[in-house]
Design a protein around this motif. Structure first.
Motif, PDB file in Angstrom:
ATOM      1  N   GLY A  88     -14.578   0.091   7.618  1.00 47.18           N
ATOM      2  CA  GLY A  88     -13.658  -0.683   8.469  1.00 47.18           C
ATOM      3  C   GLY A  88     -12.243  -0.522   7.806  1.00 47.18           C
ATOM      4  N   ARG A  89     -12.599  -1.172   6.596  1.00 46.25           N
ATOM      5  CA  ARG A  89     -11.485  -1.737   5.904  1.00 46.25           C
ATOM      6  C   ARG A  89     -10.085  -0.407   5.493  1.00 46.25           C
ATOM      7  N   ARG A  90      -9.147  -1.109   5.527  1.00 53.45           N
ATOM      8  CA  ARG A  90      -7.773  -0.461   5.309  1.00 53.45           C
ATOM      9  C   ARG A  90      -7.296  -0.212   4.104  1.00 53.45           C
ATOM     10  N   ILE A  91      -6.754   0.584   3.693  1.00 54.97           N
ATOM     11  CA  ILE A  91      -6.907   0.608   2.610  1.00 54.97           C
ATOM     12  C   ILE A  91      -5.131   1.363   2.872  1.00 54.97           C
ATOM     13  N   ASP A  92      -4.155   1.107   1.594  1.00 56.41           N
ATOM     14  CA  ASP A  92      -2.478   1.757   1.328  1.00 56.41           C
ATOM     15  C   ASP A  92      -2.631   1.752   0.339  1.00 56.41           C
ATOM     16  N   ILE A  93      -2.019   3.271  -0.407  1.00 55.99           N
ATOM     17  CA  ILE A  93      -2.582   4.021  -1.881  1.00 55.99           C
ATOM     18  C   ILE A  93      -0.779   4.235  -1.946  1.00 55.99           C
ATOM     19  N   THR A  94      -0.099   3.176  -2.796  1.00 50.95           N
ATOM     20  CA  THR A  94       1.475   3.576  -2.080  1.00 50.95           C
ATOM     21  C   THR A  94       1.399   3.944  -4.169  1.00 50.95           C
ATOM     22  N   TYR A  95       2.788   5.358  -3.584  1.00 44.81           N
ATOM     23  CA  TYR A  95       3.099   6.412  -5.312  1.00 44.81           C
ATOM     24  C   TYR A  95       4.608   5.816  -5.795  1.00 44.81           C
ATOM     25  N   ALA A  96       4.762   5.193  -6.831  1.00 46.81           N
ATOM     26  CA  ALA A  96       5.981   4.748  -7.060  1.00 46.81           C
ATOM     27  C   ALA A  96       6.500   5.842  -8.157  1.00 46.81           C
ATOM     28  N   GLU A  97       7.812   5.952  -8.336  1.00 47.21           N
ATOM     29  CA  GLU A  97       7.561   6.341 -10.264  1.00 47.21           C
ATOM     30  C   GLU A  97       8.539   5.322 -10.723  1.00 47.21           C
ATOM     31  N   ALA A  98       8.389   4.444 -10.644  1.00 46.70           N
ATOM     32  CA  ALA A  98       8.857   3.429 -11.406  1.00 46.70           C
ATOM     33  C   ALA A  98       8.450   2.412 -10.624  1.00 46.70           C
TER      34      ALA A  98
END
Length: 778
Positions: A265-275
């Motif tokens: 039930g845990r939410r995880i956000d995976i964020t992609y950064a160029e820099a």
């Protein structure tokens, strides 16, 4: 490398597209498919043709074997062929596919129809044809990630993923999975590949014309917590929320794989950064240097998942672009452990076998960053940038293709892109500026750049590409006719349709030169038209086409006269940006393109020498257009400042810790733009001086720019074999060159004194000149 043939239609279809219902498609739809079958004896070959609308991923017995279909259009809809035999076992086997239909939420760089479906057709047997005995399960775990805070990406990439693993079947690709409760598939449409009535159907399947992309497993350089390195496995306790940063060490494109245990039930956000960057005055600003880990942070578009409490491996359906990945774990009732994180680097498979070195200290970094940028901007087409648009623009692609030629002797991706532009031609005579794309855009100048790109292809491939080049000539004539019809009373290219982009220049709104807004026409567009006319007439004549090149040659001469007479300022010794543009600042653009087109006389070229880089009052060309500035400097024999001045912006980018070249040198949106990798082209065709003297390298010209550096050494693959050149030249008059060209290929070597030596049989060339001494030649 032998050019890849045009894709051809498949045999008559025996299968149908299938789906889980026949209802009107929702805005977003996805499904899992399985086909179980028994094998008593493993066959020598078991081939299938696979396509889908929009995209599929394919497994056999739990082993991933492919993705597709290749980007195309409904009238040329691609499909892939697979041989399943190497993956089969006696007894039960399962062919599985995940299919996503994105509807209006899909990327702008993909063109599909308004009906979802999976298509599988057997070649040796029809037992695996869809719908047949296939089973399907609607994917209710997946939805568009509307919570994504980075809205700038949505217009290009559509929405990213939001997956609730609690409602997704586990291990559904394996033979052991029990699919008794899954639905049987339904036919949602035949595939009328050949239609005797001349009707162009949707899903007109053609065979994939480039290889599948590489997928190479790699590890992240580090995992960070509170900017400090930590290690796997990493556990977040109940009630805690934490952010972990994954550092790939450089910008990359790939499929991240994040392995979790627990955390139901845990939410995880995976964020992609160029820099890395900072929020400043409510706006996101990337840091300089880009890897400022001490005071900056990652930001970008995101996927979001909810864990099911077991062992979960997250991998996005489509590759992502990232240097840093921020993994934000929200609070929950169960502990969760990130046991491992890695990724599979993906790119179009080019063997960059070329090599280049010289005495300049920054060449190694220039080389490495350029090649990496080219890799990240080449997948199913060339791309302007992998992080945002992922679009195949003509202006970018011409330079990327030239890099592929010299670095890898790869022509397949370039040929595919040339063909995509050709098929985008419309009745008024212009190609699209980017293709494939579900929003047509036209930049008229890019249709002329497409002609230059076709000419590059012809010069590289030669007679082996004659039929293909000829097939493009009707489109070439259409483009030329469009520009001829838009000449004004001054003999210049006048008012054009759509976006008359020239370059990203300070003060030029939307990149449009003021000369293109005044009605009298621009030097840039007229000179570019003249250069395209020169290329087109060469293509007509050298491919022995039945088209008449004479009228176009005459028109070119008229354009050159107009430029000379109506834009040259005898007072300032510069070309104006257009007739009557005396009040506008002079630009590098007008000077460079007047030189390249042949409009500048020898006296005018001499007057411009030494000024195009030094005059700070000139409007400067961007990283993209600087390629043409470099070509112009080369044309007038002014290459002495190639390293100290022409490439100055690149040195600053190295100082700012860029690992790829950006779109622009300042305030850049995209940190990876392959049009900025063009210096590697000049390493070969200017510093080493290697160019085809006849199409297909049937004769070779070696004419190094000795004034640019004191020595250079390199090799590259060509259609006739590897070419290697090493030379050195000092201010005292000492000169030495060692070269090897394929045996039997006539080679012409230009010496520092301007003399040309001929070597009718090619092969090994060794020449040494010493001051006040007789030369030694072998």
């Amino acid at each position: 490398m032998t050019p890849t043939p045009d894709p051809s239609p498949f045999p008559s279809p025996t299968a149908h597209f299938c789906w889980y219902d026949r209802e009107r498609p929702k805005p977003f739809s996805a499904a899992f498919f399985r086909r179980a079958f028994e094998i008593s004896q493993i066959p020598y070959r078991l081939s299938i043709i696979v396509s889908a609308d929009n995209r599929y991923r394919l497994w056999i017995n739990g082993i991933p074997i492919g993705r597709g279909p290749l980007k195309g259009t409904p009238s040329r809809y691609y499909a892939e062929t697979y041989d399943l035999a190497p993956f089969l076992k006696q007894g039960r086997n399962v062919l599985a596919a995940e299919v996503r239909w994105l509807g209006d939420l899909g990327p702008i760089s993909e063109v599909h129809t308004d009906e979802p479906g999976l298509y599988v057709q057997g070649i040796e047997t029809e037992i695996l044809d869809t719908p047949g005995k296939w089973k399907v399960h609607p994917d209710t775990s997946l939805s568009p990630n509307v919570d994504d805070p980075y809205k700038a990406a949505r217009g290009w990439l559509g929405y990213l993923d939001k997956i609730d693993y609690r409602v997704q079947p586990t291990n559904w690709q394996s033979p052991e999975f029990n699919d008794y409760h899954w639905q049987t598939t339904l036919s949602v449409g035949e595939v009328p590949i050949r239609n005797p009535w001349g009707i162009d159907p949707a899903h007109c399947l053609v065979e994939r014309d480039i290889p599948h992309l590489l997928e190479t497993p790699l590890d992240f350089d580090s995992i960070l917590l509170n900017r400090t390195p930590t290690e796997f496995p990493f556990t977040i306790l109940p009630g805690e929320s934490k952010e972990l940063w994954l550092d790939a060490g450089k910008l990359t494109t790939g499929y991240p794989n994040l392995h979790f245990t627990g955390g139901e039930g845990r939410r995880i956000d995976i964020t992609y950064a160029e820099a890395l960057g900072k929020w400043q005055d409510g706006r996101w600003e990337k840091s300089r240097p880009r890897s400022d880990i001490d005071s900056s942070e990652p930001h970008g578009y995101s996927d979001s998942i909810i864990l099911d409490g077991g062992q979960t491996v997250f991998e996005p359906f489509h590759w992502r672009t990232f240097w840093f990945i921020k993994v934000k774990v929200y609070s929950g009732d169960q502990a969760v452990t990130l046991t491992r994180a890695d990724y599979r680097f993906t790119t179009y498979p080019q063997d960059f076998s070329a090599r280049f070195i010289c005495a300049h200290p920054q060449v190694k970094k220039l080389w490495d960053i350029s090649l990496r940028t080219l890799q990240l901007c080449a997948h199913e087409t060339y791309e302007d940038c992998p992080y945002f648009e992922q679009l195949n623009y003509v202006g970018d692609t011409r330079l990327q293709a030239l890099c592929s030629y010299y670095l890898a002797n790869d022509t397949s991706l370039a040929k595919r892109c040339i063909q995509l532009y050709r098929h985008s031609l419309q009745s008024h005579g212009l190609t699209a500026s980017r293709e494939p794309c579900n929003e047509r855009q036209e930049i008229p100048a890019f249709s002329l750049h497409w002609i230059l790109m076709l000419n590059d292809y012809w010069k590289w491939v030669g007679p082996d590409g004659r039929d293909f080049v000829r097939s493009n000539l009707p489109a070439v004539i259409s483009v030329l006719s469009y520009f001829r019809d838009h000449l004004n009373q001054h003999g210049f290219v006048g008012e054009l349709d759509n976006w008359t982009w020239t370059d990203w220049v300070a003060g030029w709104e939307r990149g449009v030169s003021p000369a293109d807004q005044g009605g009298n026409g621009s030097t840039y567009h007229t000179a570019l038209f003249a250069l395209a006319l020169e290329a087109a007439t060469r293509l007509i004549d050298e491919t022995e086409s039945s088209d008449d090149s004479g009228q176009w040659k005459a028109l070119r001469e008229q354009l050159l006269i107009s430029i000379r007479e109506k834009t040259w300022s005898s007072e300032d010794l510069y070309f104006l940006d257009g007739p009557g543009r005396e009040e506008d600042p002079f630009s590098q653009h007008a000077q460079a393109w007047a030189i390249l087109s042949g409009a500048a006389t020898s006296e005018q070229r001499e007057a411009l020498k030494g000024r195009l880089l030094d005059d700070t009052e000139l409007k400067k060309m961007s990283l993209f257009q600087r390629f043409y500035l470099c070509q112009a400097l080369d044309r007038i024999g002014d290459s002495s400042h190639f390293f100290p001045k022409t490439l100055d912006p690149w040195y600053q980018l190295i100082h700012d810790a860029f690992t790829t070249w950006p779109e622009n040198e300042k305030n850049t949106r995209s940190d990876c733009h392959a049009w900025s990798s063009w210096p590697v082209i000049e390493f070969f065709q200017s510093l080493l001086g290697a160019r085809p003297a006849k199409p297909g390298w049937r004769e070779i010209q070696i004419a190094p720019r000795y004034e640019a550096t004191r020595s250079a050494c390199g090799s590259f693959p060509s259609p006739v074999g590897e070419i290697s050149i090493s030379w050195e030249c000092d201010e005292n008059g000492f000169f030495r060159i060692d070269a090897k060209t394929p045996t039997g290929i006539p080679t012409y070597l230009t010496l520092p004194n301007g003399r040309t030596n001929s070597y009718p049989d090619g092969g090994f060339i060794e020449l040494e000149l010493r001051p006040k001494a007789q030369s030694v030649e072998a």
